[in-house]
Scaffold this motif. Structure first.
Motif, PDB file in Angstrom:
ATOM      1  N   GLU A  27       0.797  -1.221   0.000  1.00 23.44           N
ATOM      2  CA  GLU A  27       0.000   0.000   0.000  1.00 23.44           C
ATOM      3  C   GLU A  27       0.833   1.276   0.000  1.00 23.44           C
ATOM      4  O   GLU A  27       0.499   2.236   0.710  1.00 23.44           O
ATOM      5  CB  GLU A  27      -0.933  -0.025   1.215  1.00 23.44           C
ATOM      6  CG  GLU A  27      -0.243   0.034   2.594  1.00 23.44           C
ATOM      7  CD  GLU A  27       0.157  -1.308   3.192  1.00 23.44           C
ATOM      8  OE1 GLU A  27       0.297  -2.289   2.438  1.00 23.44           O
ATOM      9  OE2 GLU A  27       0.344  -1.364   4.427  1.00 23.44           O
TER      10      GLU A  27
ATOM     11  N   HIS B 250      -8.207  -3.997  -0.582  1.00 25.23           N
ATOM     12  CA  HIS B 250      -7.369  -4.109   0.625  1.00 25.23           C
ATOM     13  C   HIS B 250      -6.291  -3.020   0.623  1.00 25.23           C
ATOM     14  O   HIS B 250      -6.124  -2.294   1.601  1.00 25.23           O
ATOM     15  CB  HIS B 250      -6.741  -5.512   0.673  1.00 25.23           C
ATOM     16  CG  HIS B 250      -5.772  -5.731   1.789  1.00 25.23           C
ATOM     17  ND1 HIS B 250      -6.000  -6.596   2.828  1.00 25.23           N
ATOM     18  CD2 HIS B 250      -4.557  -5.187   2.048  1.00 25.23           C
ATOM     19  CE1 HIS B 250      -4.971  -6.574   3.665  1.00 25.23           C
ATOM     20  NE2 HIS B 250      -4.079  -5.720   3.195  1.00 25.23           N
ATOM     21  N   GLU B 251      -5.565  -2.907  -0.478  1.00 28.84           N
ATOM     22  CA  GLU B 251      -4.482  -1.903  -0.519  1.00 28.84           C
ATOM     23  C   GLU B 251      -5.065  -0.497  -0.431  1.00 28.84           C
ATOM     24  O   GLU B 251      -4.496   0.381   0.219  1.00 28.84           O
ATOM     25  CB  GLU B 251      -3.634  -2.074  -1.788  1.00 28.84           C
ATOM     26  CG  GLU B 251      -3.019  -3.470  -1.976  1.00 28.84           C
ATOM     27  CD  GLU B 251      -2.346  -4.050  -0.740  1.00 28.84           C
ATOM     28  OE1 GLU B 251      -1.805  -3.284   0.068  1.00 28.84           O
ATOM     29  OE2 GLU B 251      -2.384  -5.287  -0.586  1.00 28.84           O
TER      30      GLU B 251
ATOM     31  N   HIS C 246      -5.989   0.561   3.113  1.00 27.43           N
ATOM     32  CA  HIS C 246      -4.829   0.993   3.907  1.00 27.43           C
ATOM     33  C   HIS C 246      -4.645   2.513   3.870  1.00 27.43           C
ATOM     34  O   HIS C 246      -3.970   3.066   4.730  1.00 27.43           O
ATOM     35  CB  HIS C 246      -3.549   0.340   3.385  1.00 27.43           C
ATOM     36  CG  HIS C 246      -3.269  -1.025   3.932  1.00 27.43           C
ATOM     37  ND1 HIS C 246      -3.206  -1.294   5.285  1.00 27.43           N
ATOM     38  CD2 HIS C 246      -2.995  -2.200   3.306  1.00 27.43           C
ATOM     39  CE1 HIS C 246      -2.904  -2.579   5.465  1.00 27.43           C
ATOM     40  NE2 HIS C 246      -2.780  -3.147   4.281  1.00 27.43           N
TER      41      HIS C 246
ATOM     42  N   GLU D  13      -3.548  -4.464   9.205  1.00 25.89           N
ATOM     43  CA  GLU D  13      -4.003  -5.538   8.312  1.00 25.89           C
ATOM     44  C   GLU D  13      -5.431  -5.981   8.614  1.00 25.89           C
ATOM     45  O   GLU D  13      -6.180  -6.336   7.703  1.00 25.89           O
ATOM     46  CB  GLU D  13      -3.027  -6.714   8.349  1.00 25.89           C
ATOM     47  CG  GLU D  13      -1.602  -6.354   7.900  1.00 25.89           C
ATOM     48  CD  GLU D  13      -1.532  -5.706   6.517  1.00 25.89           C
ATOM     49  OE1 GLU D  13      -2.504  -5.813   5.738  1.00 25.89           O
ATOM     50  OE2 GLU D  13      -0.497  -5.068   6.224  1.00 25.89           O
TER      51      GLU D  13
ATOM     52  N   ALA E 180      -7.712  -3.183   7.106  1.00 26.80           N
ATOM     53  CA  ALA E 180      -7.675  -3.189   5.638  1.00 26.80           C
ATOM     54  C   ALA E 180      -8.415  -4.411   5.101  1.00 26.80           C
ATOM     55  O   ALA E 180      -9.181  -4.319   4.135  1.00 26.80           O
ATOM     56  CB  ALA E 180      -6.226  -3.185   5.143  1.00 26.80           C
TER      57      ALA E 180
ATOM     58  N   TYR F 153      -3.980 -11.308   9.350  1.00 25.12           N
ATOM     59  CA  TYR F 153      -4.984 -10.952   8.356  1.00 25.12           C
ATOM     60  C   TYR F 153      -6.338 -11.564   8.754  1.00 25.12           C
ATOM     61  O   TYR F 153      -7.301 -10.857   9.004  1.00 25.12           O
ATOM     62  CB  TYR F 153      -4.570 -11.438   6.968  1.00 25.12           C
ATOM     63  CG  TYR F 153      -3.390 -10.644   6.398  1.00 25.12           C
ATOM     64  CD1 TYR F 153      -3.584  -9.700   5.392  1.00 25.12           C
ATOM     65  CD2 TYR F 153      -2.102 -10.830   6.872  1.00 25.12           C
ATOM     66  CE1 TYR F 153      -2.531  -8.973   4.869  1.00 25.12           C
ATOM     67  CE2 TYR F 153      -1.033 -10.102   6.355  1.00 25.12           C
ATOM     68  CZ  TYR F 153      -1.246  -9.178   5.355  1.00 25.12           C
ATOM     69  OH  TYR F 153      -0.207  -8.455   4.845  1.00 25.12           O
TER      70      TYR F 153
HETATM   71 ZN    ZN Z   1      -2.373  -5.112   4.000  1.00 32.96          ZN
END
Ligand code: ZN
Ligand code: ARG
Length: 530
Positions: A357, A376-377, A380, A399, A402, A452
């Motif tokens: 990210e 997800h990125e 962030h 994490e 995100a 995660y």
């Molecule tokens: Zn991540």
């Protein structure tokens, strides 16, 4: 202390105060391993390379592959006890005692980099603009490898020495407390990627592969290419100017403020006007085409796509990236406006085992362009980049948020039930015996089932317990309170205590710290929070 986190976190939550640097314990780094980095072949269970689109269980594991590279690497550290850093040469991080420094706050980094992509060599001047928080007889910066030729403090030549990853600067006279000062470092060489105990699957920092240079620093790798206060608790604005041969593109964080060509050399200057952690600093060099799109609110999205793609590949890439404006709008609806001046994705012409990210310009290999990982990125930007971890042991805050937000996006985008998506994650995390994300060791910094998956389930459990309204009130409060800065687990816990009450805290504590995975989510619920 890290080992006492549950009790400490709960106590702090109920006293509703936030941590200071002093409250962060210092735990010695576990002895480094002498084992070679294991090079594995990606498997369906652990690699995003084989990830399929939803609603399959998430498989966005970080890398298990070591990309082929032209960069040289640092030898594994010797297996001896890690000595404690001298005062000033650390930021008090519980995983990385030597990362970051103290006695000053950086306000701005000015990087001027001449890069020879063929030789993979840098000729650089980094000027650190900072404010002293104590009298400084010695100024520590973090730098690994490279050759330093000169250092100036406030424009005056200063003595310097190197030890481990510290650049130790002796100003001719001490810098008094509470003043602005600059340290200018001239350096050159071939960046050597870092063997970071938190990222056993790849050496991090400055990558050079198949004619492309890119950076993926998290957590410690930026010190392989510029000197800094290398810790996310000290963020600053950045100007990064990159000079390369005319035929290649140079991209970085923020806005491209100027681009000039002279004598066969191209200089691109990028500026980041919002505070950024050093681990998010990016340099991208190679043959790329820039594609622009906009959100409905007019936010600039500029993606960088390899020039070498066939028409078909280019179209597939642009199609994949077309989810970005909608994902931004979705997160803005939940969290508030996107935090920075622009967003975009740089896509490499090959696959890497992770995505990253990097602030305002996320890095993807060519096999992670699926909605879940793109989202997800992007997520962030709010959690990780705007609100950065106060300590690397707080990685679940990056994490977990995100990943959970990406799942909420995916549920919305694909018309899936978040409960059903989470049932898949629960099964996967159970099957993998996910360790508690609040008490990972440095070696487990990116442990997929824990940091995660179980972190995502932690937030989902909280969501289901509290319902939409309170859960998102907590998430937004956490975001607003630390936007542009950094936050710790106790900071978040205090907000949960305040807005969610003691049962919510107890739930959070069990998900974050109990060795066994709680059974809270075992019974599917069709009611609140979803
Ligand atoms: Zn991540
Ligand atoms: N933060 C990345 C992600 O969102 C993982 C980065 C792992 N670190 C690295 N230097 N590759 O998945």
């Amino acid at each position: 202390m890290k080992t006492a986190v549950p009790a400490l976190a709960v106590a702090l939550a109920f006293s509703a105060c936030s941590t200071t640097d002093d409250e962060r314990g210092e735990t010695a780094l576990p002895p480094p391993t002498t084992a070679e980095v294991v090079v594995e072949t990606p498997t369906a269970a652990t690699s995003p390379l084989t990830t399929t689109a939803a609603p399959a269980p998430a498989t966005t594991a970080p890398a298990v592959t070591e990309p082929a590279t032209a960069s040289t690497t640092v030898a594994p550290p010797p297996a001896e006890e890690e000595p404690a850093p001298p005062p000033g040469a650390g930021a008090g991080d519980s995983f990385y005692p030597w990362l970051g420094n103290s006695g000053y706050d950086v306000t701005h980094y000015d990087l001027v980099l001449e890069v020879d992509p063929e030789a993979n060599a840098i000729d650089g001047i980094t000027t650190v603009h900072a404010v002293s928080t104590a009298e400084l007889k010695t100024i520590y910066l973090d730098l690994s490898g490279l050759e330093v030729s000169a250092v100036k403090v406030d424009g005056v030549a200063a003595e310097f020495s190197r030890e481990r990853t510290e650049l130790i600067v002796q100003p001719t006279a001490p810098v008094p407390a509470g003043v602005g000062f600059t340290v200018e470092v001239a350096y050159s060489g071939v960046p050597e990627r870092i063997d970071d105990p938190g990222v056993p699957f790849v050496r991090i920092g400055w990558f050079n592969q198949d004619g492309v240079i890119y950076t993926a620093n998290e957590p410690s790798g930026s010190m392989s290419w510029f000197p800094s206060n290398n810790h996310p608790s000290d963020k600053a604005t950045f100007t990064i100017s990159i000079t390369v041969p005319e035929h290649v593109t140079a991209a970085s964080n923020g806005l491209l403020v100027s681009e000039t060509v002279a004598s066969g050399r191209r200089t691109a200057t990028w500026h980041t006007d919002d505070p950024m952690a050093t681990y998010l600093a990016a340099v991208y060099i190679g043959e790329f085409d820039r594609h622009e799109q906009e959100t409905r609110e007019g936010l600039l999205i500029r993606d960088y796509i390899p020039s070498s793609l066939t028409d078909e590949q280019r179209q597939a890439t642009l199609d994949a990236l077309s989810v970005t404006p909608g994902a931004i709008a979705f997160f803005e609806g939940l969290l508030g406006p996107y935090p920075f001046d622009a967003y975009g994705t740089l896509v490499l012409p090959f696959s890497i085992g992770f995505a990253m990210e990097n602030q305002t310009l996320s890095l993807h290999g060519n096999q992670t362009l699926i909605p879940l990982i793109i989202a997800h990125e992007l997520a962030h930007a709010w959690f990780g980049n705007s609100v950065s971890p106060g300590d690397w042991s707080d990685i679940w805050l990056n994490e977990g948020f995100a990943h959970y937000l990406a799942f909420l996006y995916l549920a919305d985008y694909g018309g899936h039930d978040i409960g059903a998506l989470m049932a898949g994650e629960l099964q996967a995390a159970r099957g993998a015996n996910a360790v508690p994300p609040g008490s990972v060791t440095v070696e487990q910094l990116f442990d997929f089932p824990s940091v995660y998956q179980r972190s995502t389930l932690t937030l989902h459990a909280l969501h289901r317990h509290l319902g939409d309204e309170t859960f998102f009130e907590i998430v937004r409060h956490h975001y607003r309170q630390s936007a542009g800065g950094s936050a710790t687990t106790p900071d978040f816990m205090a907000i949960v205590a305040h807005l969610g009450g003691p049962e919510a805290v107890a739930l959070l504590v069990s998900w974050l710290y109990s060795p066994e995975m709680p059974s809270t989510l075992d019974k599917p619920s069709s009611s609140s929070g979803e």
